[in-house]
Design a protein around this motif. Structure first.
Motif, PDB file in Angstrom:
ATOM      1  N   UNK A  47       1.013  -1.195   0.118  1.00 28.74           N
ATOM      2  CA  UNK A  47       0.040   0.049   0.129  1.00 28.74           C
ATOM      3  C   UNK A  47       1.015   1.183  -0.150  1.00 28.74           C
ATOM      4  N   UNK A  48       0.754   2.122  -0.770  1.00 32.23           N
ATOM      5  CA  UNK A  48       1.639   3.255  -1.108  1.00 32.23           C
ATOM      6  C   UNK A  48       0.947   4.473  -0.782  1.00 32.23           C
ATOM      7  N   UNK A  49      -0.396   4.465  -0.866  1.00 37.33           N
ATOM      8  CA  UNK A  49      -1.087   5.821  -0.416  1.00 37.33           C
ATOM      9  C   UNK A  49      -2.509   5.592  -0.118  1.00 37.33           C
ATOM     10  N   UNK A  50      -3.027   6.279   0.814  1.00 40.50           N
ATOM     11  CA  UNK A  50      -4.668   5.944   1.368  1.00 40.50           C
ATOM     12  C   UNK A  50      -5.261   7.449   1.449  1.00 40.50           C
ATOM     13  N   UNK A  51      -6.515   7.355   1.481  1.00 36.53           N
ATOM     14  CA  UNK A  51      -7.358   8.615   1.488  1.00 36.53           C
ATOM     15  C   UNK A  51      -8.636   8.023   2.250  1.00 36.53           C
ATOM     16  N   UNK A  52      -8.860   8.683   3.420  1.00 32.52           N
ATOM     17  CA  UNK A  52      -9.873   8.294   4.177  1.00 32.52           C
ATOM     18  C   UNK A  52     -11.152   8.938   3.953  1.00 32.52           C
ATOM     19  N   UNK A  53     -12.402   8.663   4.398  1.00 31.52           N
ATOM     20  CA  UNK A  53     -13.481   9.505   4.029  1.00 31.52           C
ATOM     21  C   UNK A  53     -13.445  10.877   4.366  1.00 31.52           C
ATOM     22  N   UNK A  54     -12.682  11.455   5.236  1.00 30.37           N
ATOM     23  CA  UNK A  54     -12.485  12.846   5.553  1.00 30.37           C
ATOM     24  C   UNK A  54     -11.416  13.146   4.943  1.00 30.37           C
ATOM     25  N   UNK A  55     -11.016  12.796   3.717  1.00 29.31           N
ATOM     26  CA  UNK A  55      -9.826  12.935   2.951  1.00 29.31           C
ATOM     27  C   UNK A  55      -8.589  13.168   3.658  1.00 29.31           C
ATOM     28  N   UNK A  56      -8.302  12.579   4.722  1.00 23.28           N
ATOM     29  CA  UNK A  56      -6.956  12.550   5.623  1.00 23.28           C
ATOM     30  C   UNK A  56      -6.156  11.506   4.537  1.00 23.28           C
ATOM     31  N   UNK A  57      -4.832  12.096   4.259  1.00 29.62           N
ATOM     32  CA  UNK A  57      -4.298  10.943   3.436  1.00 29.62           C
ATOM     33  C   UNK A  57      -3.138  10.387   4.330  1.00 29.62           C
ATOM     34  N   UNK A  58      -2.482   9.392   3.793  1.00 32.70           N
ATOM     35  CA  UNK A  58      -1.528   8.607   4.263  1.00 32.70           C
ATOM     36  C   UNK A  58      -0.605   7.898   3.249  1.00 32.70           C
ATOM     37  N   UNK A  59       0.930   7.854   3.433  1.00 33.02           N
ATOM     38  CA  UNK A  59       1.658   7.406   2.555  1.00 33.02           C
ATOM     39  C   UNK A  59       2.780   6.508   3.083  1.00 33.02           C
TER      40      UNK A  59
END
Length: 116
Positions: A47-59
């Motif tokens: 997994x290289x990047x994620x975006x949650x329902x509140x548009x918080x991102x992680x990398x």
């Protein structure tokens, strides 16, 4: 049936950029936590990047500062902007609902190749 289809891959030189798109049908992307995964030959999928329902991102650490995940809810598309691409970014990239089990079909993904 919910479908997510990736596009935008290609071949670039080191230091180049690409923008991947993930188009959804059968659902609204805005109601899901989504991710971009990649799998390089001979390596495990990551997994290289994620975006949650509140548009918080992680990398993942390997792409932090170079990749940006976003989504356009009006178009129902998620993006992955990839800058300063390096040969180690070469992989097939997939978009995915983060809640889907690994056993669910991954589809074809989109190939990204970085080489000089």
């Amino acid at each position: 049936q919910v479908q997510l289809v990736e596009s935008g891959g290609g071949s670039v030189q080191p230091g180049g950029s690409l923008r991947l798109s993930c188009a959804a049908s059968g659902t609204l992307l805005s109601i899901f936590a989504l991710g971009w995964y990649r799998q390089a030959p001979g390596k495990q999928r990551e997994l290289v990047a994620g975006i949650n329902i509140g548009d918080k991102t992680s990398y993942a650490d390997s792409v932090k500062g170079r990749f940006t995940v976003s989504r356009d809810n009006a178009k129902n598309i998620m993006y992955l902007q990839m800058n300063d691409l390096q040969p180690e970014d070469t992989a097939v990239y997939y978009c995915r609902d983060l809640a889907w089990p690994a056993s669910r079909d991954w589809g074809q993904g989109t190939q990204v190749t970085v080489s000089s």
